[in-house]
Write an enzyme that holds these catalytic residues in place. Structure first.
Site, mmCIF file in Angstrom:
data_model
loop_
_atom_site.group_PDB
_atom_site.id
_atom_site.type_symbol
_atom_site.label_atom_id
_atom_site.label_comp_id
_atom_site.label_asym_id
_atom_site.label_seq_id
_atom_site.Cartn_x
_atom_site.Cartn_y
_atom_site.Cartn_z
ATOM 1 N N LYS A 28 52.569 3.277 2.774
ATOM 2 C CA LYS A 28 53.152 3.491 1.446
ATOM 3 C C LYS A 28 52.658 4.804 0.837
ATOM 4 O O LYS A 28 53.416 5.516 0.170
ATOM 5 C CB LYS A 28 52.808 2.315 0.529
ATOM 6 C CG LYS A 28 53.509 1.009 0.902
ATOM 7 C CD LYS A 28 55.016 1.134 0.732
ATOM 8 C CE LYS A 28 55.745 -0.155 1.087
ATOM 9 N NZ LYS A 28 55.519 -1.223 0.121
ATOM 10 N N LEU A 38 63.307 5.512 -3.424
ATOM 11 C CA LEU A 38 62.871 5.245 -2.053
ATOM 12 C C LEU A 38 63.665 4.044 -1.547
ATOM 13 O O LEU A 38 63.459 2.916 -1.982
ATOM 14 C CB LEU A 38 61.374 4.962 -1.999
ATOM 15 C CG LEU A 38 60.437 6.182 -2.045
ATOM 16 C CD1 LEU A 38 60.491 6.877 -3.405
ATOM 17 C CD2 LEU A 38 59.008 5.779 -1.726
ATOM 18 N N MET A 39 64.593 4.307 -0.649
ATOM 19 C CA MET A 39 65.587 3.315 -0.261
ATOM 20 C C MET A 39 65.349 2.790 1.147
ATOM 21 O O MET A 39 65.344 3.550 2.112
ATOM 22 C CB MET A 39 66.984 3.947 -0.351
ATOM 23 C CG MET A 39 68.118 3.074 0.141
ATOM 24 S SD MET A 39 68.395 1.631 -0.907
ATOM 25 C CE MET A 39 69.242 2.402 -2.286
ATOM 26 N N CYS A 50 63.197 -7.313 22.032
ATOM 27 C CA CYS A 50 62.263 -7.708 20.977
ATOM 28 C C CYS A 50 62.584 -9.152 20.613
ATOM 29 O O CYS A 50 63.585 -9.707 21.055
ATOM 30 C CB CYS A 50 62.337 -6.791 19.756
ATOM 31 S SG CYS A 50 63.888 -6.888 18.851
ATOM 32 N N GLY A 75 61.184 -0.302 -5.246
ATOM 33 C CA GLY A 75 61.601 -1.674 -5.530
ATOM 34 C C GLY A 75 60.456 -2.658 -5.534
ATOM 35 O O GLY A 75 60.678 -3.861 -5.355
ATOM 36 N N GLN A 97 51.637 -4.883 -2.620
ATOM 37 C CA GLN A 97 52.097 -4.778 -4.001
ATOM 38 C C GLN A 97 51.190 -5.478 -5.004
ATOM 39 O O GLN A 97 51.609 -5.791 -6.115
ATOM 40 C CB GLN A 97 53.538 -5.294 -4.101
ATOM 41 C CG GLN A 97 54.508 -4.453 -3.277
ATOM 42 C CD GLN A 97 55.910 -5.031 -3.209
ATOM 43 O OE1 GLN A 97 56.239 -5.975 -3.918
ATOM 44 N NE2 GLN A 97 56.734 -4.472 -2.342
#
EC number: 2.8.1.4
Length: 484
Positions: free
Chosen positions: A267, A185-186, A457, A289, A298
């Site tokens: 996620k 998953l990049m 932005c 990662g 995480q």
């Protein structure tokens, strides 16, 4: 030029059939990696090493060969050598003197000899004879076996002598193609690029899946770093790049999921989608990662809840890594500059994320989510081989940035609604419209095509990425507003 490639040490302890299979795969990979530099390259294998021979004499091409081999998984180290038929001790001394004699004057040195095969002499006898001869004939300062200034190294294999000139470190790991394949998953940041490198280094063919949250420019940036990783560390194999448009998924989360559960829900949606991609491609595991508690999603409770959405094995090679160590590795492998300019989007969608997600609560929040949105994202996913993604970078369009608003131009505030509410953008005499980043791509076509629009932005990153995407979609009436 002749090279002796020594395999990764862990390969040498494998059973004979496994070892032979790994050696054959490594030989195949070396041919693939160097084929464009020398179509006539010879790679021949033995039990614990491979001999690589090339007739290429161009210094630049040779340096490129060395560089590529240092980045090829499965190699412990490799040696630049000169090969001769094995003669007597005087002949060995003469060969060593020819190669090292001019380096020894006034220097301490040591002779190192390794042997394979049956001979009437020992390695130590060779070392003593050659060492005493070189000391006598070359004006050396003496012999120092512990910390010599010059090492005279050789290998004797059956009836052949190899005089060693240089030793180059290898990447280690197993040959790509000898182990299973994974899907990384990049995001293009420090963590995902280093995680991908770690898997490739270990010897696993690593395909890439990218969840596009930020428009065409972000996608192209991730394509670029994925191509870099493949070209440098995995070019011996065919690798896929899958891009999944996730803007609508993010929009669904932002409008229907409680703020504290947005990150965990995102996620989980990514893992659901990645699992489907991996299943279709028959890949064995997912790679992320993530590192323990580096960000709110995480924590161990959150990771546990996230993983419940898939039966596919999820590997986290960085799970106990410190952020600075990850950044240092990114610098070492060459992805740091890519990552430094690659925004991470997961953190922008939740203001007060939970660190103790509860399964029942996240299931309740997801019950509000229209899963048809996720299905549409998967249906719209694109897939291409990573060696071709660089072609798309050449089709890139530049984004014009302006510091002043001209009469008739409209500024579109694409910030998150919370930011728009907390710090409203007010420009005297200028029309400002609010259109959050997750809706800009789908709703821009509803705007008057005869007007000029400037995206805004806080940092200019999101506006630049979405303007880039819209330009690539054919909308020529969009710029980026960057007030001085």
């Amino acid at each position: 030029m002749k090279l002796i490639v020594k395999t990764f040490q862990e390969i040498t302890i494998k059973s004979r059939p496994v070892r032979k299979r790994f050696i054959r795969q490594l030989a195949k990979n070396i041919r693939a990696v160097l084929r464009d530099l020398d179509p006539e390259l010879k790679v021949e294998g033995e039990w614990d090493n491979l001999e690589v021979e090339t007739a290429v004499v161009d210094a630049k091409a040779r340096r490129e060969m060395i560089e590529r081999l240092t980045c090829t998984p499965g190699i412990g180290h490799f040696l630049e050598v000169h090969e001769y038929p094995l003669g007597d001790f005087d002949d060995i001394l003469a060969k060593c003197k020819a190669h090292f004699g001019d380096q020894l004057a006034g220097k301490t040195f040591a002779v190192r000899c390794k042997r394979a095969g049956k001979h009437a002499f020992t390695s130590m006898e060779v070392e003593r004879y050659v060492g005493s001869g070189l000391r006598r004939e070359c004006g050396a300062a003496g012999i120092d076996l512990k910390q010599p200034e010059v090492e005279v190294r050789m290998e004797i294999r059956l009836d052949r002598l190899f005089v060693i000139h240089r030793q180059h470190p290898g990447l280690g790991g197993y040959p790509l193609g000898a182990l299973e394949q994974v899907l990384v998953l990049m995001s293009g940041g420090f963590d995902s690029t280093v995680a991908a490198y770690q898997m490739m280094r270990r010897g696993m063919i690593s395909h890439f899946v990218f969840f596009n949250l930020g428009g065409r420019a972000h996608e192209l940036g991730v394509m670029e770093v994925a191509h870099y990783l493949w070209e440098k560390y995995g070019r011996s194999q065919r690798v896929l790049f899958v891009s999944v448009p996730f803007e609508e998924v993010v929009g669904e989360i932002l409008t229907k999921v409680d703020d504290s559960y947005m990150g965990v829900t995102l996620k989980r949606m990514m893992l659901r989608a990645a699992s489907r991609v991996a299943e279709r491609l028959e890949l064995d595991a997912l790679v992320t990662g993530e590192a323990i508690s580096q960000v709110s999603s995480q924590t161990l409770p959150n990771l546990s809840v996230i993983d419940r959405v898939t039966d596919t094995l999820v590997l986290r090679p960085l799970i106990v890594s410190h952020k600075q160590d990850i950044i240092d590795t990114a610098r070492q492998i060459g992805t740091a500059e890519f990552a430094r300019h690659m925004p991470e989007y997961c953190g922008v969608i939740s203001v007060n994320p939970t660190t103790q997600a509860k399964p029942y609560r996240v299931e309740h929040e997801e019950s509000k989510f229209d899963m048809a949105v996720l299905e549409r994202a998967l249906e719209r996913a694109t897939q291409r081989t990573v060696d071709r993604v660089i072609d798309e970078l050449g089709q890139d369009l530049q984004v014009e940035e302006v510091g002043e608003v001209l009469p008739g131009q409209i500024v579109i505030d694409i910030r998150h609604p919370d930011a728009q509410e907390d710090e409203p953008l007010a420009l005297e005499g200028v029309e400002v419209q609010a259109l959050p980043f997750y809706a800009i791509n789908s709703r821009f076509k509803e705007l008057d095509a005869n007007r000029q629009y400037l995206l805004y932005c806080d940092k200019g990153v999101m506006s630049r990425l979405h303007a880039h995407h819209l330009l690539n979609e054919g909308h020529t009436n969009v710029r980026v507003y960057r007030p001085a």
